[in-house]
Design an enzyme around this catalytic site. Structure first.
Site, PDB file in Angstrom:
ATOM      1  N   HIS A 134       0.752  -1.541  -0.023  1.00 30.67           N
ATOM      2  CA  HIS A 134      -0.034  -0.086   0.173  1.00 30.67           C
ATOM      3  C   HIS A 134       0.751   1.239   0.275  1.00 30.67           C
ATOM      4  O   HIS A 134       0.466   2.386  -0.596  1.00 30.67           O
ATOM      5  CB  HIS A 134      -0.916  -0.062   1.145  1.00 30.67           C
ATOM      6  CG  HIS A 134      -1.830   1.065   1.243  1.00 30.67           C
ATOM      7  ND1 HIS A 134      -2.791   1.236   0.351  1.00 30.67           N
ATOM      8  CD2 HIS A 134      -2.181   2.196   2.338  1.00 30.67           C
ATOM      9  CE1 HIS A 134      -3.716   2.278   0.513  1.00 30.67           C
ATOM     10  NE2 HIS A 134      -3.201   2.790   1.661  1.00 30.67           N
ATOM     11  N   LYS A 198     -11.211  14.309  -4.572  1.00 34.41           N
ATOM     12  CA  LYS A 198     -12.600  14.240  -3.643  1.00 34.41           C
ATOM     13  C   LYS A 198     -12.280  15.234  -2.322  1.00 34.41           C
ATOM     14  O   LYS A 198     -11.316  15.325  -1.869  1.00 34.41           O
ATOM     15  CB  LYS A 198     -12.510  12.690  -3.075  1.00 34.41           C
ATOM     16  CG  LYS A 198     -12.736  11.742  -4.095  1.00 34.41           C
ATOM     17  CD  LYS A 198     -12.608  10.439  -3.394  1.00 34.41           C
ATOM     18  CE  LYS A 198     -11.272  10.065  -2.966  1.00 34.41           C
ATOM     19  NZ  LYS A 198     -11.000   8.829  -2.361  1.00 34.41           N
ATOM     20  N   ALA A 230     -15.582  -0.798  -2.436  1.00 33.15           N
ATOM     21  CA  ALA A 230     -15.819  -0.372  -3.830  1.00 33.15           C
ATOM     22  C   ALA A 230     -16.888   0.879  -3.719  1.00 33.15           C
ATOM     23  O   ALA A 230     -17.050   1.223  -4.954  1.00 33.15           O
ATOM     24  CB  ALA A 230     -16.320  -1.344  -4.549  1.00 33.15           C
TER      25      ALA A 230
END
Length: 319
Positions: A134, A198, A230
């Protein structure tokens, strides 16, 4: 083929199909080990063949159930070290807990990625092999060498085959993923790049997705390292379609797909989600018409072979 008599591959229960595929690619059989539970639920492990002076690789992603799969990995490493294996490499296709890698704004939370790394090192694993961490910096949490290999060659090959580069734009789902998206775009004949920004304008107001880049009439390829529920991915697909995107597909390495993920994908404007088999898919995900899975078995098998025979791993990724 080089002599592989000193190379043994073992697996926990987290992703047996991937382990079997890796063994097939390597041309070796799976090592014999009992990995089960005692009646009270404790992990029970017994190595059922000699591993003395062998180069051993243990394949075990720490996906859900994360605590159980991590414990299986730790106990397997300990059993192999006590059985006098020459070296033990922990092959962790998906490194769970990797999202807990820092303390945001000095909040009173653990850095669980560091905790997991310390536990693996405490079992005296000699090396760690993982796919698409990650954050690359997580390698520094380990006190042993870490090979963090990338699924991008596999995903890029599929993008070329399925969509080509004509009328294609690569999209980063957030500002943090720009480096990954730019690298993918570069390998796709310097495809255009768009970014989804965002932001929540003020408290109690829904998040707004601002799209930086022209996606009108284009095939949008979203790239990321993992997909969980998701929700963000599906919202991104809707925003891109609203801005005139012709098609929206996503290429994501790790299919965590927890909670309502499959329902979210089925009901979304996302045309296709392409993932790898670092994590096994649930039955619902396997039967979802929008989800397609590629295998990292060949990539991991070649990396294991190079580690075992002292060859360069980084040369797999030289441009």
């Amino acid at each position: 083929m080089q002599d592989q008599r000193n190379l043994l591959v073992f697996s926990g229960n987290a992703n047996k199909p991937l382990a079997q595929s890796i063994c097939k690619e390597l041309g070796v059989r799976m090592g014999k080990a009992l990995v089960t539970r005692f009646s009270d639920g404790e992990v029970q492990v017994e190595i059922e063949e000699s591993v003395r002076r062998q180069e051993v690789f243990v394949i075990q992603p720490t996906c859900a159930p994360s605590a159980e799969n991590l414990m299986e990995l730790l106990v397997l490493i300990d059993a192999l070290k006590r059985a006098s294996a020459q070296s033990v490499t922990a092959v962790i296709p998906y490194f769970g807990y990797s999202r807990q890698d820092r303390r945001m704004r000095s909040s009173r939370v653990p850095i669980t990625a560091k905790v997991a790394a310390k536990m693996i090192c405490a079992m005296e694993a000699d090396r760690v092999l993982t796919v698409d961490l990650h954050a690359d910096q997580i390698q520094g949490f380990f006190d042993v060498p870490v090979d963090n290999v990338y699924a991008s060659p596999l995903l890029l090959a599929d993008i070329w085959r399925a969509y080509g580069t004509d009328n294609l734009i690569v999209v980063s789902p957030d500002v943090g993923g720009v480096v990954r998206a730019r690298a993918v775009a570069k390998r796709l004949d310097d495809a255009d790049l768009a970014i989804i920004d965002k932001r929540r304008p003020r408290a109690n107001v829904a998040t707004v997705m601002n799209i930086i880049g022209d996606v009108q009439g284009k095939t949008c390829v979203l790239v990321d390292d993992l997909v969980d529920t998701a929700g963000t991915l599906c919202a991104a697909a809707a925003a891109l379609k609203q801005r005139g995107a012709l098609k929206v597909v996503a290429y994501i390495t790790h299919p965590v797909l927890s909670g309502p993920a499959v329902d979210n994908i089925n009901n979304s404007q996302l045309d296709e989600l392409v993932v790898t088999d670092t994590i096994p898919l649930s039955e619902a995900a396997r039967t979802c018409a929008k989800i397609r899975q590629l295998s990292v078995a060949e990539l991991l098998a070649e990396t294991i072979r190079r580690i075992a025979f002292g060859e360069s791993v980084s040369s797999l990724y030289v441009d």
